[in-house]
Design an enzyme around this catalytic site. Structure first.
Site, PDB file in Angstrom:
ATOM      1  N   THR A   1      33.694  49.190  39.796  1.00 55.73           N
ATOM      2  CA  THR A   1      33.167  49.054  41.157  1.00 55.73           C
ATOM      3  C   THR A   1      33.878  47.988  41.982  1.00 55.73           C
ATOM      4  OG1 THR A   1      31.467  47.485  40.421  1.00 55.73           O
ATOM      5  CG2 THR A   1      30.875  49.841  40.455  1.00 55.73           C
ATOM      6  N   ASP A   2      34.641  47.084  41.348  1.00 51.45           N
ATOM      7  CA  ASP A   2      35.248  45.985  42.095  1.00 51.45           C
ATOM      8  C   ASP A   2      36.111  46.469  43.250  1.00 51.45           C
ATOM      9  OD1 ASP A   2      33.976  44.193  40.497  1.00 51.45           O
ATOM     10  OD2 ASP A   2      35.757  43.493  39.428  1.00 51.45           O
TER      11      ASP A   2
ATOM     12  N   SER B   1      38.994  48.338  37.539  1.00 45.02           N
ATOM     13  CA  SER B   1      39.575  48.907  38.755  1.00 45.02           C
ATOM     14  C   SER B   1      40.638  48.002  39.362  1.00 45.02           C
ATOM     15  CB  SER B   1      38.473  49.185  39.787  1.00 45.02           C
ATOM     16  OG  SER B   1      37.768  47.995  40.110  1.00 45.02           O
TER      17      SER B   1
ATOM     18  N   THR C   1      33.134  49.496  34.409  1.00 43.61           N
ATOM     19  CA  THR C   1      31.870  49.151  33.772  1.00 43.61           C
ATOM     20  C   THR C   1      31.148  50.362  33.216  1.00 43.61           C
ATOM     21  OG1 THR C   1      31.603  47.206  35.192  1.00 43.61           O
ATOM     22  CG2 THR C   1      29.614  48.074  34.162  1.00 43.61           C
TER      23      THR C   1
END
Length: 433
Positions: A168-169, A137, A89
């Site tokens: 961030t996942d 990710s 992101t």
């Protein structure tokens, strides 16, 4: 967990005397936009890029020669920091400036993101960039994780620290993997964003409220400061940094999504001040390098040697077919995310016993998000995962099986020590090699 020894216990009265200021370069420069409603607005000169670092304070007296040397070196000259981009992101492009959830990730090169932090970031560190990848990710494979470790270690041969950006996942898995496999004691900082950077096009205007610029800037500041030397990999978002082992993503959209459960954050970045609130147990071995290192040297193992390890979730009347299917497919290890303290259904238990008899090694964890699982066995290849999160226990089990195939005793030792590090309770003094 063992209690923290007195020499490493937080001592508020001594905070400001513990660590010295570590950067002579500027940390902040404020550009104020002033709205002048007069018919003929006068041109305003932007303030110069100036300022000094107030300093770094820590909670403990870290009795480490190596740590002190790293901190002193950072204040003596401008540090070199390499930023490795993997996408996510933070490099995303939104459909409009006010679109926080509608965007395409991995659209902006990491070199362009760092360039947009100039001239301010150039006074903090000499920054170079490496474009490792540019995707979400969750799209990375374990083989690519292997390559990322080698890329980080290569960068650390020439740089004082590395920052890795990702989505961030699965950022917590990126961070824990690097924590287990990077063998340099130099700082490694993971960062990313919950909102995309630009709108419409890669070189378009910044998204309203974008957190990426501040997160990337502060991550470079933290890495350059050497405040996390010997901490292993840390994760930094929203002015907070966390230990890779402890942190987890807790919300799909909230900006403060990353939490360290009962452990709490490691520290904060408050403008020109870095406040270190606690230290991970690993810091205690900083001077004893061989004790500080994990055994997982990926230069000795090919990506094809990394075995399959899967996670099976526990729930009401869960069937055992998933465990059986994984075992039949050649999976070498399985982590069970059980209910409560690690419980699994009777069907799963029967399937686990059958799979264990075939050589599959299990680690028992809880799906609750916190608390420990002690439901291991001393006679069967079923290992208690303590309070490791299932997704992190999977990575530790995978690496353990790669370096000690079918050696249940060694795997159990690594899960119990590397996976659950404790402070040394020996008398005061530096750790022995």
């Amino acid at each position: 967990m063992s209690s923290i020894p007195d020499r490493l216990r937080p001592t508020p009265r001594r905070l400001t005397a513990v660590l010295v200021p570590v950067l002579t370069a500027a940390l902040t420069a404020t550009v104020v936009s002033v709205i002048d409603r007069s018919p003929e607005p006068a041109a305003m000169a932007l303030p110069p890029v100036t300022g000094t670092v107030a300093g770094v304070t820590g909670p403990t007296e870290i009795r480490s020669v190596a740590y002190a040397q790293a901190v002193n070196a950072a204040k003596a000259k401008k540090p070199k920091v390499t930023v490795i981009g993997t996408g996510g992101t933070i490099s995303g492009v939104a459909t409009s400036r006010s679109s926080f959830t509608e965007y395409r990730s991995g659209q902006i090169a990491i070199g362009d993101l760092v360039a947009r932090l100039q001239p301010e970031i150039g006074q903090v560190a000499d920054v170079s960039t490496v474009q490792f990848g540019n995707k979400g990710s969750g799209g990375y494979t374990i083989a690519e994780f292997h390559a990322l470790t080698l890329a980080v270690e290569s960068a650390l041969k020439k740089s004082d620290a590395v920052v890795v950006t990702s989505g961030t996942d699965t950022m917590e898995e990126f961070a824990y993997w690097l924590d287990l496999t990077v063998r340099s004691r130099k700082p490694v900082v993971m960062t990313g964003a919950m909102r995309p950077w630009a709108a419409v096009t890669p070189d378009g205007p910044q998204v309203i409220g974008a957190d990426g610029p501040a997160n990337l800037y502060n991550s470079i500041v933290l890495a350059a400061s050497q405040a996390t030397y010997c901490y292993g990999t840390v994760l930094m978002l929203g002015d907070e940094f966390h230990a890779a082992r402890d942190v987890t993503k807790t919300s799909s959209y909230r900006m403060d999504t990353f939490q360290s459960r009962e452990f709490g954050v490691l520290g904060w970045i408050d403008g020109p001040n870095i406040k270190v609130g606690r230290a991970p147990a690993r810091v205690e071995k900083c001077d004893a390098k061989q004790r500080w290192l994990t055994p997982f040297d990926l230069s000795r193992v090919a990506p094809t040697d990394l075995p399959r390890v899967e996670v099976v979730y526990g729930y009401q009347q869960a069937g055992g077919e998933a465990i059986t299917a994984f075992a039949d497919a050649g999976v070498k290890g399985i982590v069970t995310a059980g209910t409560g303290a690690g419980g699994i259904s009777s069907a799963q238990s029967s399937a686990r016993s059958a799979a264990a008899a075939k050589g599959v090694i299990f680690v028992s964890t809880t799906r609750t998000g916190s608390g420990a699982s002690y439901s291991g066995s001393t006679t069967s290849p079923i290992i208690a995962g303590d309070d490791l999160l299932p997704q992190k226990a999977r990575l530790l089990l995978l690496l353990s099986l790669a370096f000690a195939p079918a050696d249940v005793d060694q795997v159990r030792t690594w899960v119990g020590t590397l996976g659950n590090p404790e402070w040394d309770t020996a008398p005061k003094g530096r750790p022995k090699d």
